[in-house]
Design an enzyme around this catalytic site. Structure first.
Site: not given
Ligand code: PBG
Ligand code: ZN
Length: 329
Positions: A199, A252
């Protein structure tokens, strides 16, 4: 060699000549089974709140969520990823793991109506902590190891409510193992883990943070989410998560990271998921609203491309529309 002694021109266009031929030789086929739709769930009843930054996506109270999922299933949808948006936040994320927290309540409701609907849940503390970081903050820093028990408790609460998979998105080190151990110790060895393994600290999450009310109140997420410049590190993260017990690993965002999707698909044997995130969705919606591009065609091309790159599973806000469009394919 031809009669004239020249090499025949390769005729690649033969395989593109008609729809039947193109269908016959197509290498990648998107199916409804590949898709997971994210759903935002809020406390209360009879709520359906539009999200300005994500046109077409709403926050639902559990009763309304069930209605939306009924419709989603009619289109062929079989799986959803739940994000909780709690009424109140605190510095212990207590509304993340309470038995009557919003996500467990929603899961029970869904499973009562639709036992076969696949329920995955995002496991992270940011929406439940006052400061909006994904882990516990101690002296201004995000404390990795103090966050693990809370994440494990949150995963347990989801499992106890009936979640099929928990999906940790916090990027703390060791969280997959902490969650796997907690699940196994409590007789939830049947509950799987889809880890957000690679991520990235991405600007593409912007619209989501409005949807979930989870922007960090200070600093950014760069000390735990990955540097967008790094590829090898993604493999390291994913291998580690598999070693700790992840059943599925995720990359992601998706589109700017298709090289990472391809790399994990090539190097690992577990299923690979890609998250077509909020910013990727909102860009398409904004351009389509201006008639700058054809939404249906762009979405189907995009989802197919994510699959072609190697994703076995695609999480996308477009899923609900794509299911309808795929019927006409
Ligand atoms: C929370 C989380 C996020 C997303 C999924 N889980 C946001 C972040 O990490 O700031 C992003 C999902 C998206 O942008 O569609 N940890
Ligand atoms: Zn988070």
């Amino acid at each position: 060699m031809t009669k004239t002694g020249r090499h025949a021109t390769p005729r690649y266009r033969r395989l593109r000549a008609t729809p039947a031929i193109r269908d016959l030789v197509r290498e990648t086929t998107l199916t409804p089974h590949d898709l997971i739709q994210p759903f935002f769930v809020v406390e209360g009843t009879n709520k359906k709140e539009a999200i300005a930054s994500l046109p077409g996506i709403c926050r639902y109270s559990p009763d309304q969520l069930v209605r939306t999922i009924a419709d989603y299933q009619k289109r062929g949808g079989r799986a959803g990823l739940l994000f909780g948006v709690p009424r109140a936040k605190d510095n212990r994320a207590s509304r993340a793991y309470a038995a009557n927290a919003i996500v467990p309540v929603a899961i029970r409701r869904i499973k009562k109506e639709f036992p076969k609907f696949l329920v995955l849940t995002d496991v992270c503390l940011c929406a439940y902590l006052t400061h909006g970081h994904c882990g516990v903050v101690q002296g201004g820093v995000i404390d990795n190891d103090k966050s693990l028990p809370l994440l494990a408790k949150m995963a347990l609460a989801h499992a106890a409510a009936g979640a099929d998979f928990v999906a940790p998105s916090d990027m703390m080190d060791g969280r997959v193992q902490a969650i796997r151990e907690a699940l196994d110790k409590n007789d939830f060895s049947n509950v799987g883990i889809l880890s957000y393994a690679a991520k990235y600290a991405s600007a593409y999450y912007g619209p989501f943070r409005e949807a979930a009310g989870s922007p960090p109140q200070f600093g950014d997420r760069a000390t735990y989410q990955m540097d967008p410049a790094n590829q090898r590190e993604a493999l390291k993260e994913a291998e580690q998560d598999v070693a700790e017990g992840a059943d599925i690993v995720m990359v992601k965002p998706a589109l700017a990271y298709l090289d990472v999707v391809a790399l994990l698909r090539r190097e690992l044997t577990v299923p690979v998921a890609a998250y077509n995130v909020s910013g990727e969705y909102s860009m398409v919606k904004a351009a389509a609203a201006k008639n700058w591009l054809k939404e249906r065609d762009v979405v189907l091309e995009t989802l197919t491309a994510i699959k072609r790159a190697g994703a076995d599973i695609i999480i996308s806000y477009h899923a609900q529309d794509a299911l309808n469009w795929m019927k006409g394919m």
